[in-house]
Design an enzyme around this catalytic site. Structure first.
Site, mmCIF file in Angstrom:
data_model
loop_
_atom_site.group_PDB
_atom_site.id
_atom_site.type_symbol
_atom_site.label_atom_id
_atom_site.label_comp_id
_atom_site.label_asym_id
_atom_site.label_seq_id
_atom_site.Cartn_x
_atom_site.Cartn_y
_atom_site.Cartn_z
ATOM 1 N N HIS A 180 146.797 20.022 88.958
ATOM 2 C CA HIS A 180 146.642 20.942 90.088
ATOM 3 C C HIS A 180 147.431 20.460 91.300
ATOM 4 C CE1 HIS A 180 143.170 18.124 90.662
ATOM 5 N NE2 HIS A 180 143.511 18.194 91.934
ATOM 6 N N GLU A 195 146.989 12.093 92.690
ATOM 7 C CA GLU A 195 145.734 11.925 91.979
ATOM 8 C C GLU A 195 146.060 11.848 90.491
ATOM 9 O OE1 GLU A 195 143.115 15.330 92.294
ATOM 10 O OE2 GLU A 195 141.365 14.172 91.676
ATOM 11 N N HIS A 254 147.498 16.942 98.100
ATOM 12 C CA HIS A 254 147.844 16.038 96.999
ATOM 13 C C HIS A 254 148.244 16.835 95.765
ATOM 14 C CE1 HIS A 254 143.423 16.572 96.180
ATOM 15 N NE2 HIS A 254 143.808 16.560 94.919
HETATM 16 CO CO CO Z 1 142.506 16.994 93.298
#
Ligand code: CO
Length: 134
Positions: free
Chosen positions: A7, A130, A79
């Site tokens: 994502h 991440e 992020h």
């Molecule tokens: Co995230």
């Protein structure tokens, strides 16, 4: 080592307005908001055919998103998340290369119920990364 883009997370100053924009103007599949108290955020997941967008809005006084929105009042990309098969092996490999893992260095359970880690943005071209074990 890294796999799919899981994502892209975007911090937003108005969660309802941003959700409505993705729903109406962009015609995306927008899910209802989810509170993530452990991470200090309310999240709206937007499902795209090949990845997800996560709209992030601060939850609580110590939200990590609050400072980001103070600096970026109209919102911004917060992020990106890459998938890995083995988060411990990925972390150990990254530490060997000199990258810094945020927090305790131990994976936390992320918004999708799976272990996640964050890598220092200064080590990755100004991008908070991440890693999520899938
Ligand atoms: Co995230």
């Amino acid at each position: 080592m890294i796999g799919r883009l899981n994502h892209v997370a975007i911090a937003v100053p108005d969660l309802e307005a941003a959700s409505e924009q993705y729903r109406s103007a962009l015609g995306a599949k927008v899910n209802p908001p989810q509170d993530e108290p452990d991470h200090g955020v309310t999240v709206v997941f937007i499902e795209l055919p090949n990845t997800k967008i996560e709209l992030l809005y601060p939850l609580g006084e110590n939200s990590p998103i609050k400072g980001f929105l103070d600096k970026n009042p109209s919102g911004g990309i917060h992020h990106i998340c890459y998938e890995v098969d083995d988060i411990i092996a990925a972390r150990d490999h990254l530490l060997e290369t000199g990258a810094r893992v945020l927090g305790t260095g131990e994976p936390k359970i992320g918004a999708h119920g799976k272990p996640v880690l964050f890598l220092h943005p200064k080590d990755f071209n100004g991008t908070l990364v991440e890693l999520e074990q899938v």
